[in-house]
Design an enzyme around this catalytic site. Sequence first.
Site, mmCIF file in Angstrom:
data_model
loop_
_atom_site.group_PDB
_atom_site.id
_atom_site.type_symbol
_atom_site.label_atom_id
_atom_site.label_comp_id
_atom_site.label_asym_id
_atom_site.label_seq_id
_atom_site.Cartn_x
_atom_site.Cartn_y
_atom_site.Cartn_z
ATOM 1 N N HIS A 78 -58.754 -12.834 42.212
ATOM 2 C CA HIS A 78 -59.093 -11.940 43.324
ATOM 3 C C HIS A 78 -59.845 -12.677 44.430
ATOM 4 O O HIS A 78 -59.443 -12.657 45.604
ATOM 5 C CB HIS A 78 -59.943 -10.784 42.786
ATOM 6 C CG HIS A 78 -60.300 -9.757 43.802
ATOM 7 N ND1 HIS A 78 -59.638 -8.554 43.911
ATOM 8 C CD2 HIS A 78 -61.265 -9.735 44.766
ATOM 9 C CE1 HIS A 78 -60.165 -7.845 44.897
ATOM 10 N NE2 HIS A 78 -61.158 -8.538 45.423
ATOM 11 N N GLU A 79 -60.932 -13.335 44.066
ATOM 12 C CA GLU A 79 -61.771 -13.986 45.078
ATOM 13 C C GLU A 79 -61.100 -15.228 45.658
ATOM 14 O O GLU A 79 -61.223 -15.505 46.860
ATOM 15 C CB GLU A 79 -63.129 -14.344 44.477
ATOM 16 C CG GLU A 79 -63.981 -13.142 44.127
ATOM 17 C CD GLU A 79 -64.230 -12.223 45.312
ATOM 18 O OE1 GLU A 79 -64.292 -12.707 46.461
ATOM 19 O OE2 GLU A 79 -64.344 -11.018 45.092
ATOM 20 N N HIS B 39 -58.734 -14.196 48.412
ATOM 21 C CA HIS B 39 -59.424 -13.937 49.685
ATOM 22 C C HIS B 39 -59.638 -15.243 50.445
ATOM 23 O O HIS B 39 -59.317 -15.357 51.630
ATOM 24 C CB HIS B 39 -60.801 -13.305 49.423
ATOM 25 C CG HIS B 39 -60.765 -11.859 49.080
ATOM 26 N ND1 HIS B 39 -60.029 -10.929 49.772
ATOM 27 C CD2 HIS B 39 -61.428 -11.162 48.118
ATOM 28 C CE1 HIS B 39 -60.216 -9.727 49.248
ATOM 29 N NE2 HIS B 39 -61.059 -9.846 48.234
#
Length: 214
Positions: free
Chosen positions: A22-23, A26
């Site tokens: 997820h991170e 980003h």
Amino acid sequence: MLDEGARLLSSAIAVLLCMTVHECSHGLVSYWLGDPTAKRMGRLSLNPFHHLDWIGALFMLVFRFGWAKPVPINPNYYKNFRLGTVLVSIAGPISNILLAFLTLLIYGIVQIFVPVHELVLDFIWTMILMNLGLAVFNCLPIPPLDGSKVVFALLPEKAYRFVLRYERYGFILLIALVYLNDTFDGLLNRGVDNLTELLLHIVNTIILWIVRFL
């Protein structure tokens, strides 16, 4: 039957994997848009401990909804501030949905040929639910979650500056809703259930197509 230690280990690994993806997503999309901030700070990494927020991880283990340490970005590098912010924000949830889909698809293909051990099956479903839980939770339009950044980026300038004044209170509201509101929890679970059903339908269709050609 799996003992609690094995289940806890399975859940912990799933939490680390889905938060890392997820991170990192980003930061990667932000980097593609010209922002080197995440790369300079070592956040374009698959090392889960670079992204781990212990409270958010605990929430993931207990409630199946949580968060990781936010990746630093600088939208001033983007050619289009609003579009760049939206793309970077949705990258995290989309990556988790894709990871859940790939996990389910690989399981579906493998189990055609060999039986899957109970421990592996438990890990697969934990991965799917953790990823979809993280995706649904982060789509909520409550600061500091990804959904709020998408909504804020689409607001007129005056409204955008107004809501920014109250952004810092979003986390308090979020914790209160998770802890105290059964309706809120039910809506999140319904979102995860609907996404799971959709992915199962897509994967089953693909598996049937593969079996026909074997």
